[in-house]
Design an enzyme around this catalytic site. Sequence first.
Site, PDB file in Angstrom:
ATOM      1  N   HIS A  67      13.200   1.272   3.882  1.00 54.71           N
ATOM      2  CA  HIS A  67      12.493   2.248   4.725  1.00 54.71           C
ATOM      3  C   HIS A  67      11.037   2.352   4.278  1.00 54.71           C
ATOM      4  O   HIS A  67      10.119   2.275   5.098  1.00 54.71           O
ATOM      5  CB  HIS A  67      13.186   3.613   4.645  1.00 54.71           C
ATOM      6  CG  HIS A  67      12.359   4.751   5.179  1.00 54.71           C
ATOM      7  ND1 HIS A  67      12.173   4.950   6.530  1.00 54.71           N
ATOM      8  CD2 HIS A  67      11.673   5.736   4.565  1.00 54.71           C
ATOM      9  CE1 HIS A  67      11.398   6.012   6.714  1.00 54.71           C
ATOM     10  NE2 HIS A  67      11.074   6.517   5.529  1.00 54.71           N
ATOM     11  N   ASP A  96     -15.798 -10.552  20.572  1.00 50.38           N
ATOM     12  CA  ASP A  96     -14.446 -10.691  20.011  1.00 50.38           C
ATOM     13  C   ASP A  96     -14.553 -10.456  18.509  1.00 50.38           C
ATOM     14  O   ASP A  96     -15.631 -10.138  18.006  1.00 50.38           O
ATOM     15  CB  ASP A  96     -13.887 -12.100  20.294  1.00 50.38           C
ATOM     16  CG  ASP A  96     -12.355 -12.113  20.240  1.00 50.38           C
ATOM     17  OD1 ASP A  96     -11.809 -11.580  19.252  1.00 50.38           O
ATOM     18  OD2 ASP A  96     -11.719 -12.616  21.178  1.00 50.38           O
ATOM     19  N   TRP A 132      10.475   1.451  -3.093  1.00 50.10           N
ATOM     20  CA  TRP A 132       9.344   0.657  -2.582  1.00 50.10           C
ATOM     21  C   TRP A 132       8.321   0.439  -3.675  1.00 50.10           C
ATOM     22  O   TRP A 132       7.465  -0.428  -3.571  1.00 50.10           O
ATOM     23  CB  TRP A 132       8.719   1.311  -1.357  1.00 50.10           C
ATOM     24  CG  TRP A 132       7.656   2.331  -1.644  1.00 50.10           C
ATOM     25  CD1 TRP A 132       7.881   3.647  -1.920  1.00 50.10           C
ATOM     26  CD2 TRP A 132       6.243   2.133  -1.696  1.00 50.10           C
ATOM     27  NE1 TRP A 132       6.682   4.282  -2.142  1.00 50.10           N
ATOM     28  CE2 TRP A 132       5.655   3.380  -2.009  1.00 50.10           C
ATOM     29  CE3 TRP A 132       5.401   1.043  -1.505  1.00 50.10           C
ATOM     30  CZ2 TRP A 132       4.272   3.553  -2.146  1.00 50.10           C
ATOM     31  CZ3 TRP A 132       4.033   1.228  -1.648  1.00 50.10           C
ATOM     32  CH2 TRP A 132       3.475   2.474  -1.959  1.00 50.10           C
ATOM     33  N   SER A 160      -1.609 -11.751   5.127  1.00 51.32           N
ATOM     34  CA  SER A 160      -1.937 -11.269   6.465  1.00 51.32           C
ATOM     35  C   SER A 160      -2.953 -10.129   6.397  1.00 51.32           C
ATOM     36  O   SER A 160      -3.957 -10.142   7.116  1.00 51.32           O
ATOM     37  CB  SER A 160      -0.656 -10.820   7.158  1.00 51.32           C
ATOM     38  OG  SER A 160      -0.948  -9.959   8.215  1.00 51.32           O
ATOM     39  N   SER A 161      -2.706  -9.155   5.520  1.00 46.33           N
ATOM     40  CA  SER A 161      -3.627  -8.016   5.434  1.00 46.33           C
ATOM     41  C   SER A 161      -5.000  -8.455   4.974  1.00 46.33           C
ATOM     42  O   SER A 161      -6.016  -7.956   5.457  1.00 46.33           O
ATOM     43  CB  SER A 161      -3.136  -6.980   4.425  1.00 46.33           C
ATOM     44  OG  SER A 161      -1.882  -6.540   4.759  1.00 46.33           O
ATOM     45  N   HIS A 244      -2.524   3.320  -5.342  1.00 56.65           N
ATOM     46  CA  HIS A 244      -3.257   4.493  -4.910  1.00 56.65           C
ATOM     47  C   HIS A 244      -4.283   4.168  -3.829  1.00 56.65           C
ATOM     48  O   HIS A 244      -4.284   4.815  -2.784  1.00 56.65           O
ATOM     49  CB  HIS A 244      -3.836   5.321  -6.052  1.00 56.65           C
ATOM     50  CG  HIS A 244      -4.116   6.685  -5.526  1.00 56.65           C
ATOM     51  ND1 HIS A 244      -3.129   7.614  -5.335  1.00 56.65           N
ATOM     52  CD2 HIS A 244      -5.230   7.222  -4.994  1.00 56.65           C
ATOM     53  CE1 HIS A 244      -3.634   8.670  -4.733  1.00 56.65           C
ATOM     54  NE2 HIS A 244      -4.909   8.467  -4.521  1.00 56.65           N
ATOM     55  N   GLU A 246      -3.987   1.915  -1.778  1.00 60.23           N
ATOM     56  CA  GLU A 246      -3.128   1.644  -0.625  1.00 60.23           C
ATOM     57  C   GLU A 246      -2.888   2.915   0.194  1.00 60.23           C
ATOM     58  O   GLU A 246      -2.854   2.896   1.419  1.00 60.23           O
ATOM     59  CB  GLU A 246      -1.789   1.052  -1.103  1.00 60.23           C
ATOM     60  CG  GLU A 246      -0.688   0.979  -0.062  1.00 60.23           C
ATOM     61  CD  GLU A 246      -0.944  -0.047   1.026  1.00 60.23           C
ATOM     62  OE1 GLU A 246      -1.819  -0.918   0.817  1.00 60.23           O
ATOM     63  OE2 GLU A 246      -0.291   0.039   2.072  1.00 60.23           O
ATOM     64  N   TYR A 248      -4.922   5.295   0.621  1.00 61.20           N
ATOM     65  CA  TYR A 248      -6.102   5.552   1.446  1.00 61.20           C
ATOM     66  C   TYR A 248      -6.266   4.501   2.521  1.00 61.20           C
ATOM     67  O   TYR A 248      -6.823   4.770   3.588  1.00 61.20           O
ATOM     68  CB  TYR A 248      -7.345   5.669   0.562  1.00 61.20           C
ATOM     69  CG  TYR A 248      -7.226   6.897  -0.303  1.00 61.20           C
ATOM     70  CD1 TYR A 248      -7.338   8.153   0.273  1.00 61.20           C
ATOM     71  CD2 TYR A 248      -6.916   6.820  -1.649  1.00 61.20           C
ATOM     72  CE1 TYR A 248      -7.160   9.291  -0.480  1.00 61.20           C
ATOM     73  CE2 TYR A 248      -6.737   7.954  -2.405  1.00 61.20           C
ATOM     74  CZ  TYR A 248      -6.860   9.190  -1.820  1.00 61.20           C
ATOM     75  OH  TYR A 248      -6.672  10.317  -2.556  1.00 61.20           O
ATOM     76  N   SER A 259     -12.002  11.524  13.936  1.00 60.89           N
ATOM     77  CA  SER A 259     -13.443  11.747  14.092  1.00 60.89           C
ATOM     78  C   SER A 259     -13.972  11.260  15.434  1.00 60.89           C
ATOM     79  O   SER A 259     -15.093  11.571  15.815  1.00 60.89           O
ATOM     80  CB  SER A 259     -14.219  11.047  12.974  1.00 60.89           C
ATOM     81  OG  SER A 259     -13.699  11.424  11.734  1.00 60.89           O
ATOM     82  N   HIS A 293      -2.198   9.071 -12.090  1.00 60.49           N
ATOM     83  CA  HIS A 293      -1.598  10.379 -11.785  1.00 60.49           C
ATOM     84  C   HIS A 293      -0.193  10.226 -11.213  1.00 60.49           C
ATOM     85  O   HIS A 293       0.530  11.203 -11.081  1.00 60.49           O
ATOM     86  CB  HIS A 293      -2.493  11.235 -10.868  1.00 60.49           C
ATOM     87  CG  HIS A 293      -2.640  10.700  -9.481  1.00 60.49           C
ATOM     88  ND1 HIS A 293      -3.815  10.759  -8.789  1.00 60.49           N
ATOM     89  CD2 HIS A 293      -1.772  10.104  -8.642  1.00 60.49           C
ATOM     90  CE1 HIS A 293      -3.662  10.223  -7.588  1.00 60.49           C
ATOM     91  NE2 HIS A 293      -2.426   9.811  -7.487  1.00 60.49           N
ATOM     92  N   HIS A 294       0.178   8.997 -10.856  1.00 57.94           N
ATOM     93  CA  HIS A 294       1.559   8.752 -10.433  1.00 57.94           C
ATOM     94  C   HIS A 294       2.477   8.595 -11.643  1.00 57.94           C
ATOM     95  O   HIS A 294       3.664   8.404 -11.492  1.00 57.94           O
ATOM     96  CB  HIS A 294       1.634   7.476  -9.600  1.00 57.94           C
ATOM     97  CG  HIS A 294       0.867   7.544  -8.319  1.00 57.94           C
ATOM     98  ND1 HIS A 294       1.432   7.947  -7.140  1.00 57.94           N
ATOM     99  CD2 HIS A 294      -0.433   7.300  -8.033  1.00 57.94           C
ATOM    100  CE1 HIS A 294       0.519   7.928  -6.181  1.00 57.94           C
ATOM    101  NE2 HIS A 294      -0.624   7.539  -6.709  1.00 57.94           N
ATOM    102  N   THR A 319     -12.508  15.011   0.503  1.00 62.44           N
ATOM    103  CA  THR A 319     -11.507  15.209   1.544  1.00 62.44           C
ATOM    104  C   THR A 319     -11.725  16.558   2.217  1.00 62.44           C
ATOM    105  O   THR A 319     -11.624  16.683   3.440  1.00 62.44           O
ATOM    106  CB  THR A 319     -10.084  15.135   0.950  1.00 62.44           C
ATOM    107  OG1 THR A 319     -10.027  14.016   0.070  1.00 62.44           O
ATOM    108  CG2 THR A 319      -9.051  14.973   2.029  1.00 62.44           C
ATOM    109  N   LYS A 322     -14.468  16.401   4.747  1.00 62.21           N
ATOM    110  CA  LYS A 322     -14.040  15.845   6.027  1.00 62.21           C
ATOM    111  C   LYS A 322     -13.370  16.906   6.881  1.00 62.21           C
ATOM    112  O   LYS A 322     -13.664  17.060   8.065  1.00 62.21           O
ATOM    113  CB  LYS A 322     -13.096  14.665   5.821  1.00 62.21           C
ATOM    114  CG  LYS A 322     -13.724  13.533   5.036  1.00 62.21           C
ATOM    115  CD  LYS A 322     -13.075  12.212   5.332  1.00 62.21           C
ATOM    116  CE  LYS A 322     -13.436  11.772   6.713  1.00 62.21           C
ATOM    117  NZ  LYS A 322     -14.052  10.442   6.775  1.00 62.21           N
ATOM    118  N   ARG A 441      14.311  12.816  -6.174  1.00 63.99           N
ATOM    119  CA  ARG A 441      14.280  11.937  -5.008  1.00 63.99           C
ATOM    120  C   ARG A 441      15.205  10.754  -5.240  1.00 63.99           C
ATOM    121  O   ARG A 441      15.675  10.521  -6.341  1.00 63.99           O
ATOM    122  CB  ARG A 441      12.852  11.477  -4.732  1.00 63.99           C
ATOM    123  CG  ARG A 441      12.273  10.595  -5.809  1.00 63.99           C
ATOM    124  CD  ARG A 441      10.789  10.416  -5.649  1.00 63.99           C
ATOM    125  NE  ARG A 441      10.470   9.426  -4.631  1.00 63.99           N
ATOM    126  CZ  ARG A 441       9.332   8.724  -4.597  1.00 63.99           C
ATOM    127  NH1 ARG A 441       8.410   8.907  -5.524  1.00 63.99           N
ATOM    128  NH2 ARG A 441       9.097   7.848  -3.653  1.00 63.99           N
TER     129      ARG A 441
END
Lengths: 518, 186, 385
Positions: A67, A96, A132, A160-161, A244, A246, A248, A259, A293-294, A319, A322, A441
């Site tokens: 998932h 293009d 994950w 790909s990315s 991390h 990722e 963002y 925006s 921090h993770h 943040t 924004k 979790r």
Amino acid sequence: MADHHPTGLKRWLFTTNHKDIGSMYLWFSFVMFIIGGAMAMVIRAELYQPGLQFVDPNFFNSMTTMHGLIMVFGAVMPSMVGLANWLIPMQIGAPDMALPRMNNWSFWILPFAFTLLLSSLFMDGGAPNFGWTFYAPLSTTYGPPSTDFFILGVHMMGISSIMGAINVIVTVFNMRAPGMTLMKMPLFVWTWVITAFLLIMVMPVLAGAVTMMLTDRHFGTSFFDAAGGGDPVLFQHIFWFFGHPEVYIMILPAFGVASEIIPAFARKKLFGYSSMVYATASIALLSFVVWAHHMFTVGMPVAGELFFMIATMLIAVPTGVKVFNWVATMWQGSMTFETPMLFAIAFVILFTIGGFSGVMLAMAPVDFQYHDTYFVVAHFHYVLFPGAIFGTTAAVYYWLPKWTGKMYNEKLGKLHFWLSMIFVNLTFFPMHFSGLAGMPRRIPDYNMMFADFNQLASIGAFGLGLTQILFLAILIKTIWGKAEKSSDKPWDGATGLEWEQLPCPAPYHTFDTPPKVS
Amino acid sequence: MSEQEQKLSNKSLVMRLLGVVGGMFLFGFALVPLYDVFCEITGINGKTRGQAIYQKKEIDHDRLVTISFIADVKRGMPWEFKPMENVVKVKPGELNEVRFYARNRANEDIVGQSVPSISPSEGALYLNKTECFCFDQQRLAAGEEIEMPMKFYIDADLPEDISHLTLSYQLYNVTEAFAGDSVAAK
Amino acid sequence: MAIRRKFFAGLTALVSFVLSGAAQATAELNMRPGVTETSLEAFELHMAVIWVMTGIAVVVFGLMIYSMIFHRKSKNPTPATWSHSTTVEFIWTIIPFIILIALTIPAVKLLIKMEDASDPDMSVVVTGSQWKWHYKYMEHDIEFFSNLATPQQRENFSLEEAQNNPNYLLDVDNELVLPANKKVRFLMTADDVIHSWWVPELAVKKDAIPGFINETWTQVPTPGTYRGQCTELCGKWHGFMPVVVKVVTETEFDDWVAQKKEEKIAAEKAAAEAAAQSWEMDKLMELGKTVYDAKCAACHMQNGAGVPPTFPALKGSAMAIEADQINAHIDIVVNGKAGTAMAAFGNQLTDAEIAAVVTYERNAWGNDTGEKVQPADIQAFKAGN
């Protein structure tokens, strides 16, 4: 201008048209969204009440893992690339993407990558079941045989990315219409360029991490195995160095979408354009120095914990800027609340709630209590579902007339919004409580004291899942069914080249001659 | 810009970006040694450092630091393994020797590798080993037993707030996996 | 539009209920304050952040809602034209910055306190393995495993069970017993994958990492039983390895230590007696089945079929039927297998139990080798052959 293009399967297989590729990305991500969502339904069904009802704990772990992987790499990221493909050339006045053939490859890798990943569900030992985040040594020494397919799949989606990101950067730097200076670009383009830089910086690091996993598993290295002089915690450092930013990568384009949409429906210019750009850039820069921090519980020296705690809390400042800018854009505007606006406003509110829990999680001494509980699950789903996914949904409703020349049914759109809004909160809000009450979790069964909130979350999740079928129906009805024709400018407050200089639907080839940018 | 120029300019930008990608891929791997260096400087994770050389140090006679030893055998390791003394009290700057006992209970040769770890991790900066069985792998024949020495000294500049160090050795069976690798635990 | 207004009113209510309602501290809605000094301080900090965040939420969402009501097209047909104000932007960069610094100061203080495990009164080595905890008291020569009280088999976990047992999934066979008011240092490590040891009411959560040790500490003022769980995904039965800490008074703790020592002597004596006898097949099979169902069936399944390739089948397995593999069979049970979930049972089970379970595995499910393994064989194996 001839609106000529090949038809049939060949059109899609060999297309180098940014609009075709954009559509394929968006549909692909929707398919992945449904598959990943179905897995979430399995998880929520098992967690509906205590006891092991439906699935084996090992399969449950595979479900949470798949998932996560599918939603992150299959649904959210490709949907953002799809939007980029459709919008960036039109928004900067380019004919293009800069590298159309690479564009085709970067899309067509994805179906193979995910077929490979999904095929692991049918292998001996089951699909990847280590979360994950695939922490070593659970994913290396103890991983099921299908882990190798997972590694190959991650490599492919990484390539790909990276190709997608390179394409965006080259397009934006080299293909802007004359007069389209960097500081005139729509914010969606800005957020995407910054995202693209994050992608080319961190996807290779992820590739490095899975390569090390592969050699640890098969070629006798021991990057992450203490027995050979390695260290499992090193894996977490490398993973979160990727992980991390990722986060963002998944949210910045949605910032860009909000925006665009909020000013359009407030009929008022975006407040603080340049501070928006700088805030996005500083969020991206800070994202490189907060990864640990993770990992507050892995046993870092206090000085390290302090550094990562303070750096993380700093991210709240840009943040916050924004969010305040969006509110200021609404202030004294002349707002109407069509579906895209509803999703955009819900995005701002619910993402901010995710931001609040983010600040709480940043504080190391209390994070010891939140870490790896459902509080974290609630937090990141608040930034991902009503964040990234509401952002994409808002974008789809907003630009659908531009893409198809037809107008979605506003009543159904609003129904989709309200159901999503109610169910998303019903699903994820109770998770804060089960987390605070002490539910870890990634567990398939739990004590009665967590039962009420889990039941609520499961009911919400089923509703949320069904609601997205409504979304599919709305899209099909708009694109292929009976739907009102859209005027060339259905949103009177919309600005930007794609609204001001192109009809609806946008022709197959646009801006073959660069537009005039005022 | 002509189409030609455009293509060239795209190409050069792509090349630069690919350079970044390649660089970042290598950076991922560079994180491995960087992390080791970082650990060595900051003591993250309590990885102890390599072999030290003892030079006559000033001994701090007013201070006693307690060192506890833990020895564990990992899964699949048929050895008995324990410290001969569980706890010692040492003076900073003084060279000390402790011994660990190991016996191979299996009926074949087994190669063992001990992996050291220190807690609190900052302590790793101040514990210097001049001789340790963990620098090498040990091969014990069936039924063989051995007493393994470990010589160490504590730096006199050990911060005042550290009064107690725990040194753990986890013994892995590396007969198949890593035998022969020089992993000399850093 | 009444519906919309109602919705936003509802949303505000929900947000304030959640953020501040949590503050009313009903046990289910909020973090448990816990019983230690650090857990109480963590709770206070948690409440402080919640209040600050609620304050910000009220202001920001309040402004948004006000704007949505009064700055809609029907109320405000001509939008304002301003879109920039350096002063305002400066202010809302600085204010969050100051708030964050205000939050950081107490967090830094508490963090430093929580990480200071120096000068403990006693130390316990906590080792996580798939899927149980092992505790070793460094000062008392006591060590034991702590398993989920219910054997880890699927059929043992049902709604009914959960409703009948208030400590469903939170109960173990051997609790970690600690004396009240003593500073206890925990040295965490793991045998296989990463685990994480968490007791919410003590505010102690630390990862147990294979090959490395981590330390943390607690000092519990009030006797009682405190329950937690493993919080790092560690494989199939991750949700089934609770942590239970029983805090007792100092005298009770001394009694418990004495009793444990007596039990150890008695167990050694019993083991010696068991090893001295030759056991009948029936007796071995009976004990073997009990041990197997409790310790082995979670992975190898009750019918011995396993879940290959992760958990190999024992039924029909060469190791369990070929006569020349009997030593290898005993070896894997006693010492475990590196890189797999197969733990070393040499010091988790008595010699008699190991003999019985090996015999059972060699004779159940049609493995019918007819071979008996005696406790004396295990004793000899462990002594080295």
